[in-house]
Design a protein around this motif. Structure first.
Motif, PDB file in Angstrom:
ATOM      1  N   ARG A  52     -13.415  75.233  88.289  1.00 16.65           N
ATOM      2  CA  ARG A  52     -14.053  73.928  88.055  1.00 16.65           C
ATOM      3  C   ARG A  52     -15.253  73.721  88.968  1.00 16.65           C
ATOM      4  O   ARG A  52     -16.285  73.195  88.543  1.00 16.65           O
ATOM      5  CB  ARG A  52     -13.037  72.806  88.245  1.00 16.65           C
ATOM      6  N   LEU A  53     -15.140  74.144  90.221  1.00 16.02           N
ATOM      7  CA  LEU A  53     -16.257  73.983  91.147  1.00 16.02           C
ATOM      8  C   LEU A  53     -17.453  74.838  90.741  1.00 16.02           C
ATOM      9  O   LEU A  53     -18.601  74.400  90.822  1.00 16.02           O
ATOM     10  CB  LEU A  53     -15.814  74.330  92.568  1.00 16.02           C
ATOM     11  N   ALA A  57     -21.121  73.500  89.803  1.00 15.33           N
ATOM     12  CA  ALA A  57     -22.231  73.904  90.662  1.00 15.33           C
ATOM     13  C   ALA A  57     -23.372  74.536  89.882  1.00 15.33           C
ATOM     14  O   ALA A  57     -24.529  74.440  90.284  1.00 15.33           O
ATOM     15  CB  ALA A  57     -21.734  74.877  91.727  1.00 15.33           C
ATOM     16  N   ALA A  58     -23.066  75.183  88.766  1.00  9.84           N
ATOM     17  CA  ALA A  58     -24.091  75.905  88.016  1.00  9.84           C
ATOM     18  C   ALA A  58     -25.253  75.016  87.576  1.00  9.84           C
ATOM     19  O   ALA A  58     -26.415  75.363  87.813  1.00  9.84           O
ATOM     20  CB  ALA A  58     -23.462  76.604  86.815  1.00  9.84           C
ATOM     21  N   PRO A  59     -25.023  73.842  86.954  1.00  9.76           N
ATOM     22  CA  PRO A  59     -26.160  73.020  86.535  1.00  9.76           C
ATOM     23  C   PRO A  59     -26.962  72.456  87.702  1.00  9.76           C
ATOM     24  O   PRO A  59     -28.124  72.080  87.552  1.00  9.76           O
ATOM     25  CB  PRO A  59     -25.527  71.884  85.734  1.00  9.76           C
ATOM     26  N   LEU A  60     -26.363  72.406  88.884  1.00  9.94           N
ATOM     27  CA  LEU A  60     -27.055  71.864  90.055  1.00  9.94           C
ATOM     28  C   LEU A  60     -27.889  72.913  90.768  1.00  9.94           C
ATOM     29  O   LEU A  60     -28.598  72.600  91.718  1.00  9.94           O
ATOM     30  CB  LEU A  60     -26.032  71.269  91.028  1.00  9.94           C
ATOM     31  N   GLY A  75     -26.760  86.938  90.748  1.00 11.88           N
ATOM     32  CA  GLY A  75     -26.138  86.750  89.444  1.00 11.88           C
ATOM     33  C   GLY A  75     -25.811  85.278  89.219  1.00 11.88           C
ATOM     34  O   GLY A  75     -25.872  84.446  90.104  1.00 11.88           O
ATOM     35  N   ALA A  76     -25.457  85.010  87.985  1.00 10.04           N
ATOM     36  CA  ALA A  76     -25.140  83.633  87.601  1.00 10.04           C
ATOM     37  C   ALA A  76     -23.796  83.230  88.162  1.00 10.04           C
ATOM     38  O   ALA A  76     -22.926  84.050  88.409  1.00 10.04           O
ATOM     39  CB  ALA A  76     -25.127  83.505  86.075  1.00 10.04           C
TER      40      ALA A  76
END
Length: 78
Positions: A52-53, A57-60, A75-76
């Motif tokens: 979940r974290l 965090a990815a869009p931020l 990497g992503a």
């Protein structure tokens, strides 16, 4: 669903049959339940939390950091 399509009486019969089958199967072939323990629950909760974290965090624009070296992991965020 069954009550909507067929009516109340068939729905009651279908529910009773389903429950009767579950009871019959349980009595004839008892289920074996294995408790993996509290450690497995904690590991599953931790895995879910990390997932979940990372998702949040990815869009931020946050990336991952290797805690032992402090280097940014390429990497992503997965």
């Amino acid at each position: 669903r069954v009550a909507f399509r067929l009516g109340t009486a068939p729905a009651i019969t279908a529910t009773a049959r389903t429950r009767a089958l579950l009871v019959s199967r349980t009595l004839t072939d008892p289920l074996v339940s294995v408790d993996p323990g509290a450690d497995a629950d904690d590991a599953q909760a931790r895995t879910g939390l990390v997932r979940r974290l990372r998702h949040r965090a990815a869009p931020l624009g946050f990336g991952r950091v290797n805690l032992s070296t402090g280097a940014v992991v390429e990497g992503a965020v997965s």
